[in-house]
Design an enzyme around this catalytic site. Structure first.
Site, PDB file in Angstrom:
ATOM      1  N   GLY A 111      34.349  45.619  30.924  1.00 57.92           N
ATOM      2  CA  GLY A 111      33.874  47.131  30.975  1.00 57.92           C
ATOM      3  C   GLY A 111      35.287  47.511  31.232  1.00 57.92           C
ATOM      4  O   GLY A 111      36.111  46.901  31.744  1.00 57.92           O
ATOM      5  N   GLN A 166      40.719  54.227  34.129  1.00 56.32           N
ATOM      6  CA  GLN A 166      41.543  52.976  34.357  1.00 56.32           C
ATOM      7  C   GLN A 166      42.511  53.232  33.206  1.00 56.32           C
ATOM      8  O   GLN A 166      43.601  52.231  33.117  1.00 56.32           O
ATOM      9  CB  GLN A 166      40.527  51.678  33.790  1.00 56.32           C
ATOM     10  CG  GLN A 166      40.010  51.596  35.296  1.00 56.32           C
ATOM     11  CD  GLN A 166      38.847  50.133  34.894  1.00 56.32           C
ATOM     12  OE1 GLN A 166      37.947  50.133  34.218  1.00 56.32           O
ATOM     13  NE2 GLN A 166      39.551  49.142  35.310  1.00 56.32           N
ATOM     14  N   CYS A 218      38.329  43.061  38.359  1.00 54.82           N
ATOM     15  CA  CYS A 218      38.613  44.297  37.749  1.00 54.82           C
ATOM     16  C   CYS A 218      40.031  44.295  37.096  1.00 54.82           C
ATOM     17  O   CYS A 218      40.908  43.747  37.515  1.00 54.82           O
ATOM     18  CB  CYS A 218      38.512  45.306  38.973  1.00 54.82           C
ATOM     19  SG  CYS A 218      38.962  46.800  38.271  1.00 54.82           S
ATOM     20  N   LEU A 219      39.903  44.698  35.769  1.00 54.98           N
ATOM     21  CA  LEU A 219      41.102  44.922  35.158  1.00 54.98           C
ATOM     22  C   LEU A 219      42.211  45.676  36.020  1.00 54.98           C
ATOM     23  O   LEU A 219      43.472  45.477  35.720  1.00 54.98           O
ATOM     24  CB  LEU A 219      41.099  45.373  33.731  1.00 54.98           C
ATOM     25  CG  LEU A 219      40.285  44.678  32.854  1.00 54.98           C
ATOM     26  CD1 LEU A 219      39.861  45.275  31.356  1.00 54.98           C
ATOM     27  CD2 LEU A 219      40.723  43.377  32.693  1.00 54.98           C
ATOM     28  N   HIS A 238      29.728  48.588  38.872  1.00 53.01           N
ATOM     29  CA  HIS A 238      31.008  48.543  38.989  1.00 53.01           C
ATOM     30  C   HIS A 238      31.751  49.600  37.845  1.00 53.01           C
ATOM     31  O   HIS A 238      32.487  50.476  38.705  1.00 53.01           O
ATOM     32  CB  HIS A 238      31.554  47.251  38.304  1.00 53.01           C
ATOM     33  CG  HIS A 238      33.041  46.990  38.398  1.00 53.01           C
ATOM     34  ND1 HIS A 238      33.743  46.188  39.213  1.00 53.01           N
ATOM     35  CD2 HIS A 238      34.112  47.440  37.879  1.00 53.01           C
ATOM     36  CE1 HIS A 238      35.017  46.276  39.093  1.00 53.01           C
ATOM     37  NE2 HIS A 238      35.197  47.108  38.269  1.00 53.01           N
ATOM     38  N   GLU A 239      31.493  49.519  36.652  1.00 55.82           N
ATOM     39  CA  GLU A 239      32.265  50.648  35.970  1.00 55.82           C
ATOM     40  C   GLU A 239      31.756  52.133  36.452  1.00 55.82           C
ATOM     41  O   GLU A 239      32.555  53.244  36.474  1.00 55.82           O
ATOM     42  CB  GLU A 239      32.049  50.577  34.417  1.00 55.82           C
ATOM     43  CG  GLU A 239      32.314  49.488  33.809  1.00 55.82           C
ATOM     44  CD  GLU A 239      33.599  48.742  34.075  1.00 55.82           C
ATOM     45  OE1 GLU A 239      34.385  49.793  34.323  1.00 55.82           O
ATOM     46  OE2 GLU A 239      34.101  47.730  34.331  1.00 55.82           O
ATOM     47  N   HIS A 292      33.692  53.636  39.204  1.00 55.05           N
ATOM     48  CA  HIS A 292      35.325  53.932  39.084  1.00 55.05           C
ATOM     49  C   HIS A 292      35.134  55.655  38.702  1.00 55.05           C
ATOM     50  O   HIS A 292      36.173  56.081  38.900  1.00 55.05           O
ATOM     51  CB  HIS A 292      35.547  53.216  37.555  1.00 55.05           C
ATOM     52  CG  HIS A 292      36.459  51.977  37.745  1.00 55.05           C
ATOM     53  ND1 HIS A 292      37.466  51.830  38.565  1.00 55.05           N
ATOM     54  CD2 HIS A 292      35.888  50.778  37.451  1.00 55.05           C
ATOM     55  CE1 HIS A 292      37.705  50.376  38.348  1.00 55.05           C
ATOM     56  NE2 HIS A 292      36.870  49.834  37.717  1.00 55.05           N
TER      57      HIS A 292
HETATM   58 ZN    ZN Z   1      36.751  48.063  37.391  1.00 54.61          ZN
END
Ligand code: ZN
Length: 162
Positions: free
Chosen positions: A46, A51, A89-90, A131-132, A135
């Site tokens: 995701g 991000q 998380c990226l 999670h997304e 953000h």
């Molecule tokens: Zn994330």
């Protein structure tokens, strides 16, 4: 195909609230395509627009066992159950932590033609959706980690020992 730079924890863009998309434009469609490219390149499941430095309410999710989805102005409307598991998380490279999330999540959103859509999922998909979406309100999973945030390498070693 265009890979965008993934912002990492400490970048102020990750703690800001994103704005609603009021109109789909070619520029935003390109953003969505780039977000998929960037997510796949980084082997994530995701990615949210902040991000890649864009403060718009857009996320992409692909957990591999379902259709990839792009969600515009997503809203979490229903959850059920609970799961506790490791999450990464990226924007927090090389780290993992235990986080409790709903086992099931349902999201209302718009697709890239601004048509209303409903997306739901269990397990990893529910975890990725929640999670997304966080953000978009400037939150990272590290705020919810139970115990220590750990290095991925340590985590994998321990898994092998078990
Ligand atoms: Zn994330």
């Amino acid at each position: 195909m265009a890979i965008r730079e993934i912002r990492v924890m400490g970048d102020p863009v990750l703690s800001k609230r994103c704005k609603e998309v009021t109109e789909m434009t070619d520029r935003l469609k390109t953003l969505v395509n780039d977000m998929f490219d960037t997510m796949y390149d980084a082997e994530g499941v995701g990615l949210a627009a902040p991000q890649v430095g864009i403060l718009k309410r857009i996320v992409v999710v692909d957990v591999g066992d379902d259709e990839p989805v792009a969600l515009i102005n997503p809203r979490l409307v229903s959850t059920d159950g609970e799961q506790t598991g490791s999450e990464g998380c990226l924007s927090v490279p090389g780290k993992v932590g235990m986080v409790t999330r709903p086992l099931y999540a349902k999201v209302l959103a718009f697709d890239t033609d601004m048509k209303p859509i409903e997306v739901e999922g269990n397990g990893l998909k529910a975890r990725a959706l929640v999670h997304e979406l966080e953000h978009l309100d400037g939150h990272l999973y590290v705020e919810k980690v139970e115990g220590e945030l750990r290095d991925v390498s340590d985590f994998e070693e321990e898994e092998e020992e078990e």
